[in-house]
Enzyme design. Structure first.
Site, short mmCIF file in Angstrom:
data_model
loop_
_atom_site.label_atom_id
_atom_site.label_comp_id
_atom_site.label_asym_id
_atom_site.label_seq_id
_atom_site.Cartn_x
_atom_site.Cartn_y
_atom_site.Cartn_z
N ASP A 179 1.80 2.72 7.99
CA ASP A 179 0.60 1.98 7.61
C ASP A 179 0.89 0.60 7.05
O ASP A 179 0.91 0.38 5.84
CB ASP A 179 -0.23 2.76 6.59
CG ASP A 179 -1.69 2.32 6.70
OD1 ASP A 179 -2.58 2.96 6.15
OD2 ASP A 179 -1.92 1.29 7.38
N ASP A 213 0.85 -1.21 0.00
CA ASP A 213 0.00 0.00 0.00
C ASP A 213 0.88 1.25 0.00
O ASP A 213 0.60 2.23 0.68
CB ASP A 213 -0.92 0.00 1.23
CG ASP A 213 -2.10 0.93 1.04
OD1 ASP A 213 -2.86 1.14 2.01
OD2 ASP A 213 -2.23 1.49 -0.07
N ARG A 252 -0.03 8.99 0.68
CA ARG A 252 -0.89 9.10 1.87
C ARG A 252 -0.36 8.26 3.03
O ARG A 252 -0.73 8.48 4.18
CB ARG A 252 -2.32 8.70 1.52
CG ARG A 252 -2.45 7.25 1.12
CD ARG A 252 -3.87 6.84 0.73
NE ARG A 252 -3.86 5.45 0.22
CZ ARG A 252 -3.55 5.15 -1.05
NH1 ARG A 252 -3.27 6.10 -1.91
NH2 ARG A 252 -3.53 3.88 -1.45
N ASN A 253 0.51 7.27 2.70
CA ASN A 253 1.03 6.38 3.74
C ASN A 253 2.48 6.65 4.09
O ASN A 253 3.16 5.80 4.65
CB ASN A 253 0.85 4.92 3.31
CG ASN A 253 -0.61 4.51 3.38
OD1 ASN A 253 -1.38 5.09 4.14
ND2 ASN A 253 -1.00 3.56 2.55
#
Ligand code: 4HZ
Length: 296
Positions: free
Chosen positions: A157, A139, A143-144
């Site tokens: 994350d 992922d 955003r992570n």
């Protein structure tokens, strides 16, 4: 959980604010203040939503995943906190004051090329470390990534992280939840949904595209892909249309002001066949030499 997992007593965890929500529950900013005089440290506490059986299992796996990771470029796991009566538990992480890379780049538009290359090399080094532990993140996206300071970012994350079995070079996902397909490599989108270090390299390419677009929400990967494929919405499903354009060798265009050498590096990450993609160590070497040469 192993006995060496540090336990933070819930009664000393003072809630300050909510940092964000995920599909598991929410992450809250807390101060661990046993002396009650506000001298305690700030921590990010990942609260598990009311313990659904599966969530608790996944949560315990995420804790196991995080507890063995020790790297300057990976957000530090600190321990757990049990609620009274142990009905639910929380994951205690180091608090990153500047938040996620997306928000940071939106706030600080003046991040220069040199700093972007520094962030890119830190993420590569964090991924090299993950690969050395046979972990596939699955992922990787802006955003992570969390921002510790103006000169340090960390990978975070690990909810979707998997460990590649010793006898294989990839991990096959059985229950692909609502996966962020615009960050996924072709082999992860097709029915085989295979994930490997090389599929993480593809996602890193998309992350670098976000980084060098200043995480500009009007140029984000999902929007750019949807513009390209939305011509026939009533056509085959979106993942299939995405695969068609990728098979057709269409790729996200170079972000504005992105140096040619950086875009060339990003395009290496998007080689259709996984084995043609560079390793994380080769990527950090190339980023290093770009930073040396470019009069940035
Ligand atoms: C659901 C939580 N969302 C958010 N977290 C934070 C955050 C600031 N500072 C932080 N310090 C440690 C942690 Cl774990 C999170 C934050 N900021 C905005 C968010 F929307 C999250 O975990 N996001 C995944 C990842 F951590 F990779 F960004």
């Amino acid at each position: 959980l192993q006995e060496q997992t540090p336990v933070f007593e819930e009664r000393y965890l003072r809630y300050i604010s909510q940092l964000g929500k995920g599909n598991f529950g929410s992450v809250e900013l807390c101060r661990y203040d046993p002396l009650g005089d506000n001298t305690g440290e700030l921590l990010a506490v990942k609260k598990l939503q009311p313990s659904k059986r599966s969530f608790l299992a996944d949560f315990t796996k995420e804790i196991k995943t995080l507890s063995v990771l020790r790297c300057d470029y990976i957000v530090r796991y600190r321990g757990v906190s049990y609620s009274t009566g142990r009905l639910s538990m929380s994951l205690v992480m180091e608090y990153m004051p500047h938040g996620s890379l997306i928000g940071y780049l939106e706030k600080n538009a003046s991040v220069g090329l040199r700093r972007m290359l520094l962030f890119a090399s830190q993420i590569c080094k964090g991924m090299e470390y993950l690969q050395s532990k046979r972990y596939v993140h699955r992922d990787l996206a802006a955003r992570n990534i969390l921002v510790a300071s103006d000169s340090l970012v960390k990978i975070a994350d690990f909810g979707l992280t998997k460990i590649i079995p010793d006898d294989k070079e990839y991990y096959r996902v059985t229950q692909p939840g609502e996966s962020p397909i615009f960050w996924h490599a072709p082999e992860s989108i097709t029915e085989s949904s295979k994930f490997s270090h090389k599929s993480d390299v593809w996602s890193l390419g998309v992350l670098l595209h976000e980084l060098f677009s200043d995480c500009n929400r009007h140029q984000n990967p999902k929007r750019l892909y949807m513009q390209r494929i939305s011509s026939n919405t009533q056509g085959p499903a979106i993942p299939m249309q995405l695969l068609f354009v990728l098979k057709d060798n269409w790729r996200l265009p170079a972000p504005a002001h992105c140096p040619a050498r950086v875009y060339a590096l990003i395009r290496q990450c998007w080689a259709y066949s996984p084995e043609d993609r560079p390793s994380f160590s080769s990527l950090s070497d190339q980023i290093h030499s770009i930073a040396q040469e470019e009069t940035l």
